[in-house]
Design an enzyme around this catalytic site. Structure first.
Site, PDB file in Angstrom:
ATOM      1  N   HIS A  37      -3.680   7.731  -7.013  1.00 50.60           N
ATOM      2  CA  HIS A  37      -2.430   7.696  -6.218  1.00 50.60           C
ATOM      3  C   HIS A  37      -1.280   7.280  -7.126  1.00 50.60           C
ATOM      4  O   HIS A  37      -1.320   6.202  -7.743  1.00 50.60           O
ATOM      5  CB  HIS A  37      -2.592   6.696  -5.064  1.00 50.60           C
ATOM      6  CG  HIS A  37      -1.453   6.638  -4.106  1.00 50.60           C
ATOM      7  ND1 HIS A  37      -1.266   7.569  -3.103  1.00 50.60           N
ATOM      8  CD2 HIS A  37      -0.435   5.747  -3.991  1.00 50.60           C
ATOM      9  CE1 HIS A  37      -0.191   7.238  -2.387  1.00 50.60           C
ATOM     10  NE2 HIS A  37       0.331   6.150  -2.913  1.00 50.60           N
ATOM     11  N   ASP A  39       2.608   6.433  -7.359  1.00 52.86           N
ATOM     12  CA  ASP A  39       3.758   6.026  -6.535  1.00 52.86           C
ATOM     13  C   ASP A  39       5.062   6.294  -7.266  1.00 52.86           C
ATOM     14  O   ASP A  39       5.399   5.597  -8.228  1.00 52.86           O
ATOM     15  CB  ASP A  39       3.651   4.528  -6.216  1.00 52.86           C
ATOM     16  CG  ASP A  39       2.652   4.261  -5.119  1.00 52.86           C
ATOM     17  OD1 ASP A  39       1.831   3.350  -5.269  1.00 52.86           O
ATOM     18  OD2 ASP A  39       2.708   4.971  -4.095  1.00 52.86           O
ATOM     19  N   HIS A  70       2.906  10.355  -4.364  1.00 56.71           N
ATOM     20  CA  HIS A  70       3.614   9.804  -3.191  1.00 56.71           C
ATOM     21  C   HIS A  70       5.088   9.648  -3.566  1.00 56.71           C
ATOM     22  O   HIS A  70       5.446   8.736  -4.308  1.00 56.71           O
ATOM     23  CB  HIS A  70       2.968   8.450  -2.836  1.00 56.71           C
ATOM     24  CG  HIS A  70       3.603   7.744  -1.703  1.00 56.71           C
ATOM     25  ND1 HIS A  70       3.309   6.427  -1.406  1.00 56.71           N
ATOM     26  CD2 HIS A  70       4.508   8.130  -0.779  1.00 56.71           C
ATOM     27  CE1 HIS A  70       4.007   6.047  -0.352  1.00 56.71           C
ATOM     28  NE2 HIS A  70       4.739   7.062   0.048  1.00 56.71           N
ATOM     29  N   MET A 141       2.125   4.488   6.468  1.00 56.99           N
ATOM     30  CA  MET A 141       2.391   3.313   5.644  1.00 56.99           C
ATOM     31  C   MET A 141       2.048   2.053   6.419  1.00 56.99           C
ATOM     32  O   MET A 141       2.469   1.884   7.564  1.00 56.99           O
ATOM     33  CB  MET A 141       3.865   3.274   5.230  1.00 56.99           C
ATOM     34  CG  MET A 141       4.293   4.389   4.277  1.00 56.99           C
ATOM     35  SD  MET A 141       3.350   4.463   2.744  1.00 56.99           S
ATOM     36  CE  MET A 141       3.804   2.890   1.988  1.00 56.99           C
ATOM     37  N   GLY A 149       0.825  -5.238  -3.448  1.00 55.89           N
ATOM     38  CA  GLY A 149       0.522  -6.640  -3.151  1.00 55.89           C
ATOM     39  C   GLY A 149       1.177  -7.210  -1.902  1.00 55.89           C
ATOM     40  O   GLY A 149       1.229  -8.436  -1.729  1.00 55.89           O
ATOM     41  N   ASP A 177      -1.721   3.422   3.450  1.00 58.45           N
ATOM     42  CA  ASP A 177      -1.235   2.953   2.157  1.00 58.45           C
ATOM     43  C   ASP A 177      -0.477   1.636   2.309  1.00 58.45           C
ATOM     44  O   ASP A 177       0.560   1.582   2.968  1.00 58.45           O
ATOM     45  CB  ASP A 177      -0.292   4.036   1.597  1.00 58.45           C
ATOM     46  CG  ASP A 177       0.196   3.742   0.211  1.00 58.45           C
ATOM     47  OD1 ASP A 177       1.051   4.499  -0.278  1.00 58.45           O
ATOM     48  OD2 ASP A 177      -0.245   2.742  -0.392  1.00 58.45           O
ATOM     49  N   GLY A 179      -1.631  -2.735   1.475  1.00 63.65           N
ATOM     50  CA  GLY A 179      -2.411  -3.872   1.972  1.00 63.65           C
ATOM     51  C   GLY A 179      -3.813  -3.498   2.421  1.00 63.65           C
ATOM     52  O   GLY A 179      -4.450  -4.223   3.190  1.00 63.65           O
TER      53      GLY A 179
HETATM   54  C1  DX5 Z   1       3.969   0.899  -1.822  1.00 65.40           C
HETATM   55  C2  DX5 Z   1       3.077   1.996  -2.401  1.00 65.40           C
HETATM   56  C3  DX5 Z   1       1.621   1.651  -2.272  1.00 65.40           C
HETATM   57  C4  DX5 Z   1       1.226   0.381  -3.027  1.00 65.40           C
HETATM   58  C5  DX5 Z   1      -0.121  -0.092  -2.562  1.00 65.40           C
HETATM   59  O1  DX5 Z   1       5.270   1.389  -1.704  1.00 65.40           O
HETATM   60  O2  DX5 Z   1       3.296   3.220  -1.747  1.00 65.40           O
HETATM   61  O3  DX5 Z   1       0.831   2.747  -2.745  1.00 65.40           O
HETATM   62  O4  DX5 Z   1       1.193   0.644  -4.415  1.00 65.40           O
HETATM   63  O5  DX5 Z   1      -0.375  -1.336  -3.164  1.00 65.40           O
HETATM   64  P1  DX5 Z   1      -1.284  -2.417  -2.389  1.00 65.40           P
HETATM   65  O6  DX5 Z   1      -2.600  -1.712  -2.137  1.00 65.40           O
HETATM   66  O7  DX5 Z   1      -1.392  -3.546  -3.360  1.00 65.40           O
HETATM   67  O8  DX5 Z   1      -0.580  -2.761  -1.115  1.00 65.40           O
HETATM   68 ZN    ZN Z   2       1.862   4.858  -2.241  1.00 67.97          ZN
END
Ligand code: DX5
Ligand code: ZN
Length: 229
Positions: A37, A39, A70, A141, A149, A177, A179
């Protein structure tokens, strides 16, 4: 990629070592990641800045599974071709990124890539009602986008259930996606989600010199997800 609803774990490289993306991508794939993934953030749609098309192009040769890009950017349309040419397999755009999400998704499909639409926590499930014949995936989301985090937002579970009901028997995956970890993933599976992005829950405690921890973390999420199927 042909459609299937098998559980997929997609580590987000936003939580990886920014000085070793190639090695980190190879490590998570060797340790069991189904997808990678990526970002993309523009410092406008979200308050953070990450990867342009040249960076995604540099990641591409290291990705042997599936590159899930993403796009947390606005506007989206001017950049779709560049991310497609950079090697994305799936391109996901946010419904909130502009007034013409239907046209954006048409443009993604026109590149031959798979198309995803993403909903922020404040956006109702109903907003995708007229997009379901265009998309391969709906990304729900479970944090407000911009950072890894963050704390999981529990209302995502009910939204997943609603989206799954709206999808009916169409071949559309639901990705969650933000947490996601062994504690939160079970309720998401039970609600109808198939694909789970995890950044901190995969990378925490590991490193390119200690990738076995990535495997342990991925297996813990996958086991919790499988137990809820
Ligand atoms: C947040 C991103 C997520 C994030 C997930 O804007 O789209 O993909 O990196 O990170 P964790 O799994 O640590 O919440
Ligand atoms: Zn993401």
């Amino acid at each position: 990629m042909t459609f299937d609803r098998r559980i997929k774990i997609a580590p987000s490289i936003l939580s990886a070592d920014f000085a070793n993306f190639g090695a980190e991508i190879r490590a998570i794939e060797a340790e069991g990641a189904d997808w990678v993934h990526v970002d993309v953030m523009d410092g406008h749609f979200v308050p953070n800045l990450t990867f342009g098309p040249p960076a995604v192009k540099a990641f591409r040769p290291h990705v042997k599974t599936f590159m899930d890009v993403h796009l947390m950017i606005a506007p989206v349309d001017p950049y779709i071709d560049a991310y497609a040419e950079a090697g994305a397999d799936m391109i996901t755009a946010h419904i909130e990124a502009g007034p013409h999400i239907h046209r954006t998704l048409q443009a993604i499909k026109a590149t031959g890539k798979m198309a995803g639409v993403s909903l922020n926590p404040g956006t109702p499930a109903e907003s995708i009602e007229h997009l379901l014949d265009l998309v391969d995936m709906v990304l729900v989301m479970s944090v407000n986008p911009g950072f890894g985090g963050q704390r999981f937002i529990p209302s995502a579970v009910e939204k997943v259930r609603k989206v799954r009901q709206m999808i009916g028997d169409r071949e559309i995956m639901i990705q969650v996606d933000g947490g996601v970890d062994p504690v939160t993933v079970g309720s998401l599976v039970a609600a109808g989600a198939d694909c789970f992005v995890a950044g901190s829950a995969v990378f925490k405690g590991g490193s390119v010199s200690n990738p076995a921890v990535y495997g342990q973390n991925i297996r813990a999420i996958r086991a919790a997800a499988a137990a809820a199927r």
